[in-house]
Design a protein around this motif. Structure first.
Motif, mmCIF file in Angstrom:
data_model
loop_
_atom_site.group_PDB
_atom_site.id
_atom_site.type_symbol
_atom_site.label_atom_id
_atom_site.label_comp_id
_atom_site.label_asym_id
_atom_site.label_seq_id
_atom_site.Cartn_x
_atom_site.Cartn_y
_atom_site.Cartn_z
ATOM 1 N N GLN A 50 46.935 13.870 6.340
ATOM 2 C CA GLN A 50 48.099 14.669 5.965
ATOM 3 C C GLN A 50 47.702 16.139 5.796
ATOM 4 O O GLN A 50 46.536 16.493 5.718
ATOM 5 C CB GLN A 50 48.773 14.136 4.699
ATOM 6 C CG GLN A 50 49.151 12.663 4.761
ATOM 7 C CD GLN A 50 49.975 12.311 5.983
ATOM 8 O OE1 GLN A 50 50.852 13.049 6.382
ATOM 9 N NE2 GLN A 50 49.682 11.159 6.568
ATOM 10 N N GLY A 51 48.692 16.994 5.757
ATOM 11 C CA GLY A 51 48.440 18.412 5.586
ATOM 12 C C GLY A 51 47.768 19.044 6.781
ATOM 13 O O GLY A 51 47.580 18.418 7.824
ATOM 14 N N LEU A 52 47.382 20.305 6.622
ATOM 15 C CA LEU A 52 46.759 21.043 7.710
ATOM 16 C C LEU A 52 45.280 20.739 7.849
ATOM 17 O O LEU A 52 44.698 20.943 8.906
ATOM 18 C CB LEU A 52 46.958 22.551 7.502
ATOM 19 C CG LEU A 52 48.403 23.055 7.629
ATOM 20 C CD1 LEU A 52 48.472 24.553 7.384
ATOM 21 C CD2 LEU A 52 48.979 22.732 9.005
ATOM 22 N N ASN B 139 50.878 23.634 -2.956
ATOM 23 C CA ASN B 139 50.582 22.227 -2.694
ATOM 24 C C ASN B 139 50.278 21.433 -3.959
ATOM 25 O O ASN B 139 50.259 20.204 -3.937
ATOM 26 C CB ASN B 139 49.416 22.090 -1.702
ATOM 27 C CG ASN B 139 48.129 22.699 -2.201
ATOM 28 O OD1 ASN B 139 48.036 23.904 -2.365
ATOM 29 N ND2 ASN B 139 47.126 21.870 -2.456
ATOM 30 N N ASP C 14 55.905 24.809 0.559
ATOM 31 C CA ASP C 14 54.495 24.584 0.879
ATOM 32 C C ASP C 14 54.260 24.196 2.336
ATOM 33 O O ASP C 14 54.842 23.239 2.842
ATOM 34 C CB ASP C 14 53.925 23.492 -0.021
ATOM 35 C CG ASP C 14 52.501 23.131 0.365
ATOM 36 O OD1 ASP C 14 51.655 24.042 0.393
ATOM 37 O OD2 ASP C 14 52.261 21.961 0.694
ATOM 38 N N ALA C 15 53.365 24.955 2.990
ATOM 39 C CA ALA C 15 53.033 24.707 4.389
ATOM 40 C C ALA C 15 51.676 24.036 4.557
ATOM 41 O O ALA C 15 51.304 23.662 5.670
ATOM 42 C CB ALA C 15 53.027 26.034 5.162
ATOM 43 N N HIS C 16 50.931 23.877 3.459
ATOM 44 C CA HIS C 16 49.571 23.345 3.581
ATOM 45 C C HIS C 16 49.526 21.824 3.549
ATOM 46 O O HIS C 16 49.008 21.190 4.463
ATOM 47 C CB HIS C 16 48.686 23.906 2.467
ATOM 48 C CG HIS C 16 47.310 23.316 2.452
ATOM 49 N ND1 HIS C 16 46.347 23.675 3.370
ATOM 50 C CD2 HIS C 16 46.743 22.384 1.642
ATOM 51 C CE1 HIS C 16 45.237 22.990 3.127
ATOM 52 N NE2 HIS C 16 45.457 22.198 2.086
ATOM 53 N N TYR C 17 50.066 21.224 2.487
ATOM 54 C CA TYR C 17 49.981 19.766 2.333
ATOM 55 C C TYR C 17 51.298 19.068 2.653
ATOM 56 O O TYR C 17 51.349 18.153 3.462
ATOM 57 C CB TYR C 17 49.535 19.423 0.912
ATOM 58 C CG TYR C 17 49.265 17.941 0.718
ATOM 59 C CD1 TYR C 17 48.170 17.344 1.331
ATOM 60 C CD2 TYR C 17 50.088 17.158 -0.075
ATOM 61 C CE1 TYR C 17 47.922 15.992 1.162
ATOM 62 C CE2 TYR C 17 49.846 15.805 -0.252
ATOM 63 C CZ TYR C 17 48.755 15.220 0.370
ATOM 64 O OH TYR C 17 48.517 13.884 0.212
ATOM 65 N N ARG D 16 53.950 20.480 4.043
ATOM 66 C CA ARG D 16 54.399 20.991 5.344
ATOM 67 C C ARG D 16 55.926 20.959 5.480
ATOM 68 O O ARG D 16 56.480 20.457 6.449
ATOM 69 C CB ARG D 16 53.730 20.208 6.483
ATOM 70 C CG ARG D 16 52.211 20.265 6.422
ATOM 71 C CD ARG D 16 51.545 19.636 7.619
ATOM 72 N NE ARG D 16 51.730 20.481 8.810
ATOM 73 C CZ ARG D 16 51.150 20.227 9.989
ATOM 74 N NH1 ARG D 16 50.357 19.182 10.125
ATOM 75 N NH2 ARG D 16 51.364 21.024 11.007
ATOM 76 N N ASP E 164 57.667 23.876 5.168
ATOM 77 C CA ASP E 164 58.019 25.274 5.389
ATOM 78 C C ASP E 164 58.967 25.391 6.573
ATOM 79 O O ASP E 164 58.980 24.548 7.463
ATOM 80 C CB ASP E 164 56.758 26.092 5.669
ATOM 81 C CG ASP E 164 55.954 25.522 6.838
ATOM 82 O OD1 ASP E 164 55.578 24.334 6.769
ATOM 83 O OD2 ASP E 164 55.718 26.252 7.823
ATOM 84 N N ILE F 78 49.696 30.022 7.854
ATOM 85 C CA ILE F 78 50.814 30.186 8.786
ATOM 86 C C ILE F 78 50.882 31.625 9.312
ATOM 87 O O ILE F 78 51.958 32.091 9.712
ATOM 88 C CB ILE F 78 52.151 29.774 8.120
ATOM 89 C CG1 ILE F 78 52.284 30.361 6.701
ATOM 90 C CG2 ILE F 78 52.251 28.268 8.002
ATOM 91 C CD1 ILE F 78 52.637 31.801 6.622
#
Length: 323
Positions: free
Chosen positions: A35-37, A161, A200-203, A205, A207, A231
């Protein structure tokens, strides 16, 4: 209470965003791998946190690391932006990130002492108000309430996150305008700039840069708040002038020379701390005011940042970072 909270979140965010965020949180709670980036999430591995702490104690470094983590410094950064409206020349932004208030008590006490002497036009918070990534969040809200009592409005924020969407009503009750894939307008006279914020775009996601980008008129000066700088490509190509973020902690535990062992992020190392540029977009990654996993820091002092927006003068460079 859960039904009431869900209704409030649906009314605030819309049914899809609210249910999506809550569902992803439930599906991936405590997940260490996947999961996440990035693939590995040490912040979710609670059992190893005490191991790291004990190793530092045995090595004799723990107390020193704790003292380092308490000593927040105020950094200054100037952005020179050709697109900045003239009336906003000199506009100042106080940037606070990664407070982790419930596990960074002494650092937050110092931060509260620093705030009265700071002058700024806008305060932005770029996420991670909670120390842990799941479980109780009320202590984090109580800590944020103590902190925000010393902030001057307007205050804009985004979630990180470590933050559950369930914290949103409590944060907004403190007077923070949380930007959940939303955009705010700041006016001076007959001129304006736009400040957008993403979830949150890291975990998680969740965004949506495309959505907030549509709220910014073509050619207008715009700032994007994101917990993570990962991002940066999407933000730059969407036309944002400035990206303010945190998440990396600058490594938190660094080798001499502030060389991070890990940034827990998928991005070029030059974007892991401080000022940077990508194409025509200027960025700043705060190393954070608090600490994560273990409340220690080495070769990476915690910070809050005063940004100043400037129109370029003839012969000046576009970005002038100061420490």
């Amino acid at each position: 209470m859960e039904d009431e909270l869900l209704l409030r979140l649906e009314q605030r965010l819309g049914r899809i965003h609210a249910r999506q965020r809550l569902g992803i949180e439930a599906d991936h709670e405590a997940q260490i791998f996947g999961q996440g980036l990035n693939f590995f999430h040490i912040e979710n591995w609670y059992s190893v946190h005490s191991l790291i702490r004990n190793v530092l104690k045995l090595s004799g470094l723990y107390r020193r690391g704790r003292r380092n983590a308490e000593h927040i410094v105020v950094k200054h950064n100037d952005f020179e932006c050709a697109n900045l409206p003239p009336l906003f020349d000199g506009f100042s932004i106080l940037h606070i990130s990664d407070t982790h208030v419930d596990m960074s008590g002494p650092a937050m006490q110092r931060l509260i002492k620093l705030l009265p002497d700071l002058s700024y036009d806008l305060c932005v918070l770029t996420g991670d108000y909670r120390g842990k990534t799941f479980g109780p969040f009320q202590p984090a809200l109580e800590g944020m309430k103590r902190l925000t009592a010393h902030l001057r409005p307007p205050v804009l924020g985004v979630l990180g996150n470590h933050d559950t969407i369930k914290m949103l009503p409590g944060l907004e009750a403190m007077g923070i305008r949380m930007l959940q894939n939303e955009c705010a307008t700041i006016e001076r006279g007959d001129q304006e700039i736009y400040v957008a914020g993403i979830d949150d775009a890291h975990y998680f996601r969740v965004d949506n840069i495309e959505k907030v980008g549509l709220d910014v008129p073509e050619g207008a000066f715009s700032i994007l708040l994101s917990h993570t700088p990962e991002i940066y490509r999407q933000a730059a190509h969407a036309g944002f002038d400035v990206l303010l973020s945190g998440h990396t902690h600058g490594g938190q535990i660094c080798l001499p020379g502030s060389i991070p062992i890990t940034l827990d992020s998928v991005l070029p190392r030059r974007m892991g701390a401080g000022a940077w540029r990508y194409h025509d977009m200027l960025g700043y990654t705060s190393v954070g005011a608090g600490s994560s996993v273990v409340a220690v820091r080495f070769n990476c002092a915690p910070e809050i940042t005063l940004h100043r927006l400037r129109r370029p003068t003839e012969g000046s460079i576009r970005l002038v970072p100061k420490t």
